[in-house]
Scaffold this active site. Structure first.
Site, mmCIF file in Angstrom:
data_model
loop_
_atom_site.group_PDB
_atom_site.id
_atom_site.type_symbol
_atom_site.label_atom_id
_atom_site.label_comp_id
_atom_site.label_asym_id
_atom_site.label_seq_id
_atom_site.Cartn_x
_atom_site.Cartn_y
_atom_site.Cartn_z
ATOM 1 N N SER A 26 1.174 -1.402 0.221
ATOM 2 C CA SER A 26 0.437 -0.077 -0.022
ATOM 3 C C SER A 26 0.488 1.400 -0.093
ATOM 4 C CB SER A 26 -1.171 -0.203 0.825
ATOM 5 O OG SER A 26 -1.370 -1.292 1.170
ATOM 6 N N ARG A 124 -13.836 -5.965 -11.905
ATOM 7 C CA ARG A 124 -13.774 -5.511 -10.367
ATOM 8 C C ARG A 124 -14.504 -4.261 -10.418
ATOM 9 N NH1 ARG A 124 -8.042 -5.623 -6.809
ATOM 10 N NH2 ARG A 124 -10.187 -5.614 -4.815
ATOM 11 N N SER A 168 -13.016 1.897 1.520
ATOM 12 C CA SER A 168 -12.089 2.048 0.880
ATOM 13 C C SER A 168 -11.371 2.439 1.186
ATOM 14 C CB SER A 168 -13.482 1.564 -0.533
ATOM 15 O OG SER A 168 -12.111 1.482 -1.572
ATOM 16 N N GLN A 170 -8.466 2.458 -0.829
ATOM 17 C CA GLN A 170 -7.995 3.279 -2.071
ATOM 18 C C GLN A 170 -9.482 4.266 -2.662
ATOM 19 O OE1 GLN A 170 -9.036 -0.366 -4.930
ATOM 20 N NE2 GLN A 170 -6.919 -1.582 -3.665
ATOM 21 N N ASP A 316 -7.359 -7.521 4.495
ATOM 22 C CA ASP A 316 -5.954 -8.780 3.136
ATOM 23 C C ASP A 316 -5.888 -9.241 4.475
ATOM 24 O OD1 ASP A 316 -7.053 -6.632 1.234
ATOM 25 O OD2 ASP A 316 -4.695 -5.515 2.100
ATOM 26 N N LYS A 343 -12.635 -8.924 -4.293
ATOM 27 C CA LYS A 343 -11.541 -8.513 -4.402
ATOM 28 C C LYS A 343 -10.487 -8.720 -5.949
ATOM 29 C CE LYS A 343 -11.062 -6.074 -0.721
ATOM 30 N NZ LYS A 343 -10.499 -5.075 -0.705
ATOM 31 N N ARG A 347 -13.071 -13.895 -2.526
ATOM 32 C CA ARG A 347 -12.458 -14.809 -0.743
ATOM 33 C C ARG A 347 -12.853 -15.264 -0.499
ATOM 34 N NH1 ARG A 347 -8.204 -9.892 -0.613
ATOM 35 N NH2 ARG A 347 -6.393 -10.723 -2.700
#
Ligand code: S3P
Length: 430
Positions: A26, A124, A168, A170, A316, A343, A347
Site C-alpha cells: 500500500s 472489479r 475503501s 483505495q 487483507d 477482491k 475470496r
C-alpha cells in the site's frame, strides 16, 4: 495463456527464525505515484517486490516520470503536477490499487488516458471511483456495469465533499489525489475508518492534509516535494508467517522492520485475542509510518468473531485467518465482509471451496463465513483462483494438515510477494 505453477506444501512441526519483509504494498504504490508528481528526485528503499507495485512504476514511467530501479531501491524523478500523455494504454495488471488511485491523478491531467487490467481486474467494480471523480468534473468511461478498461478524460477539477458509500482506502486515496488538482478543499468522509497511508504519504511529500475521525481533507494546487524513505515491511505479507507461527505452540518467530501503522496492525491485537503470544519492540517512525520488531509465539488458539470495523481493518488478512480457523479450539466467524467477494477473486467462495477440499466443515454466507474449530484437515489439491492471498493462505493451512497439499496457481503469490514460498520453506521445522 500463462502457464500456472503448482507448489506442493508438506506439513511442518514448527516455524522458527527471523525474517524481514519487502516493503509494504500500500505504501509503495502511494509513494511511487506521489513521487512522479512531486518536484525533485525521490529515493525509496525496500520498495515492494510484488508485481502490483511494478505495474504502478511502469505506469508512472509511461506518464513521463524517470524511474530507475535496482531490486528494492527505486529512484523517481518527479515531473511536478503535470504528467505526459501516455502513448499506449496504461497496464495496471492485477492491481486494483494502481487503477483506482492512479485514476485520481489522471482526473487532474489535461489529457485522456486509458487504463487496462488483466482478467481479474477487468471484473472489479470501478463505479466507486467513477461517480465521485465525475462529480469533481472528470469524464470517466467504463465497460458494462462500471468495469475496466477505463478512459479517464481529465481536466479542471472542482473540490467536492464526498461521503463514501463503501469503506475503501483505495477510493479515499483516489479522491485525495484528485483533490490535489482541484480548486478548493476536497473532503472525503468514510463509513468506517480505513488505512491512512494516502493521508500520511501526502503529508510526507509536504502537502497539508487534515483528518478528523472519519473525514480527510485536502486543499488543491499544493506543490509536492520529493522524499527519501525506507518502506517498512508489509504487514499483510507478514500475516501469513504470523499465522503459521501461531499454529505451533512453543515455536518462536521474529519479524523485523515490520509496518506498525495503527490502521493496519489490528491483526496483532486479534492474534493476541486468539491466544497467541505477541511482543513488539524497537518501534520507530518515519514519514508518519511506524515500524517495529514483532516476536510471535505459538499457543493454543481460542475463538474469534470478526465483524464491523475489525473486518475493514483486517480485510487483507481474513483469508489467512480463515485458513487457520479449523485448527482453533472454538472456531472463527467472519461477518460484514461482502467486499471480499469483489477482491482479486471472490475470496469468500475461494476460502470455502478450498477448506472443503481439505475436508473442513464451513458455513458460507453472503457476507462472511463461519468456520468451526477443532477440525482436522487433510492435504488436498486446492486452487488459488489466480489470487495471491488465497495461494499463500492455503500454504499456511497445509502446514498442519495430514499429508501434502498441492496449490494450483501458486505463482499468483508474486502479485504481492514473489519470495513467499522460499521464505516460508526456510523457516519450517520438519
Ligand atoms: C488497499 C485497500 C484495500 C485492500 C487492498 C489495498 C490500499 O482495498 O484490500 O489490498 O492500499 O488502499 P479497498 O480499498 O478496495 O478496500
Amino acid at each position: 495463456m500463462k502457464k500456472e505453477s503448482t507448489v506442493v506444501v508438506r506439513p511442518a512441526r514448527g516455524v522458527v527464525g527471523t525474517l524481514r519483509l519487502p516493503g509494504d504494498k500500500s505504501i509503495s504504490h502511494r509513494y511511487a505515484m506521489l513521487a512522479a508528481i512531486a518536484e525533485g528526485t525521490t529515493r525509496l528503499h525496500n520498495f515492494s517486490t510484488g508485481a502490483d507495485c511494478a505495474s504502478t512504476l511502469a505506469c508512472m514511467q509511461a506518464l513521463g516520470a524517470d524511474v530507475q530501479r535496482r531490486e528494492q531501491e527505486v529512484e523517481i524523478q518527479g515531473r511536478g503536477l503535470k504528467l505526459r500523455p501516455p502513448t499506449s494504454p496504461l497496464d495496471c495488471g492485477n492491481s486494483g490499487s494502481t487503477m483506482r488511485m492512479l485514476s485520481g491523478i489522471l482526473a487532474g491531467q489535461e489529457f485522456t488516458s486509458e487504463l487496462v487490467g488483466d482478467e481479474s481486474l477487468s471484473r472489479r467494480p470501478m463505479t466507486r471511483i467513477i461517480a465521485p471523480l465525475e462529480m469533481m468534473g472528470a469524464k470517466v468511461a467504463a465497460q458494462n456495469g462500471g468495469r475496466p478498461p477505463l478512459q479517464v478524460a481529465g481536466g479542471k477539477l472542482k473540490a467536492v465533499s464526498y461521503r463514501q458509500p463503501v469503506a475503501s482506502a483505495q477510493v479515499k486515496s483516489c479522491l485525495l489525489f484528485a483533490g490535489l488538482f482541484a480548486v478548493g478543499e476536497t473532503s472525503v468522509v468514510e463509513p468506517v475508518r480505513t488505512r491512512d497511508h494516502g493521508e500520511l504519504a501526502l503529508r510526507a511529500f509536504a502537502a497539508e492534509v487534515t483528518q478528523s475521525e472519519s473525514e480527510s481533507r485536502i486543499r488543491g494546487r499544493q506543490t509536492l516535494h520529493a522524499i527519501e524513505a525506507e518502506i517498512p515491511g508489509d504487514i499483510s505479507s507478514a500475516a501469513f508467517f504470523l499465522c503459521a507461527a501461531a499454529l505451533f505452540p512453543g515455536t518462536q518467530l521474529v519479524i523485523e522492520n515490520l509496518l506498525m501503522n495503527p490502521t493496519r496492525a489490528r491483526l496483532l491485537d486479534i492474534l493476541i485475542l486468539l491466544g497467541v503470544g505477541i511482543s513488539v519492540t524497537q518501534v520507530e517512525q518515519q514519514h508518519g509510518e511506524f515500524r517495529g520488531t514483532v516476536k510471535v509465539e505459538g499457543r493454543t488458539l481460542g475463538s474469534l468473531t470478526i465483524s464491523g470495523t475489525d473486518t475493514a481493518a483486517l480485510i487483507d488478512e481474513i483469508p489467512v485467518l480463515a485458513a487457520i480457523a479449523p485448527y482453533t479450539t472454538g472456531g472463527i466467524e467472519i461477518r460484514d465482509a461482502r467486499e471480499l467477494r469483489v477482491k482479486e477473486s471472490d475470496r469468500i467462495a475461494a476460502i470455502a471451496a478450498n477448506l472443503r477440499a481439505m475436508g473442513a466443515e464451513v458455513e458460507e454466507r453472503e457476507d462472511g463465513l463461519n468456520i468451526p474449530g477443532g477440525q482436522k484437515l487433510r492435504g488436498a489439491e486446492v486452487d488459488s483462483l489466480g489470487d495471491h492471498r488465497i495461494a499463500m493462505a492455503f500454504a499456511i493451512a497445509a502446514l498442519r494438515a495430514e499429508g501434502e497439499t498441492q496449490i494450483r496457481g501458486a505463482d499468483a503469490a508474486a502479485i504481492s510477494y514473489p519470495g513467499f514460498f522460499t521464505a516460508l520453506e526456510s523457516l519450517l521445522q520438519r
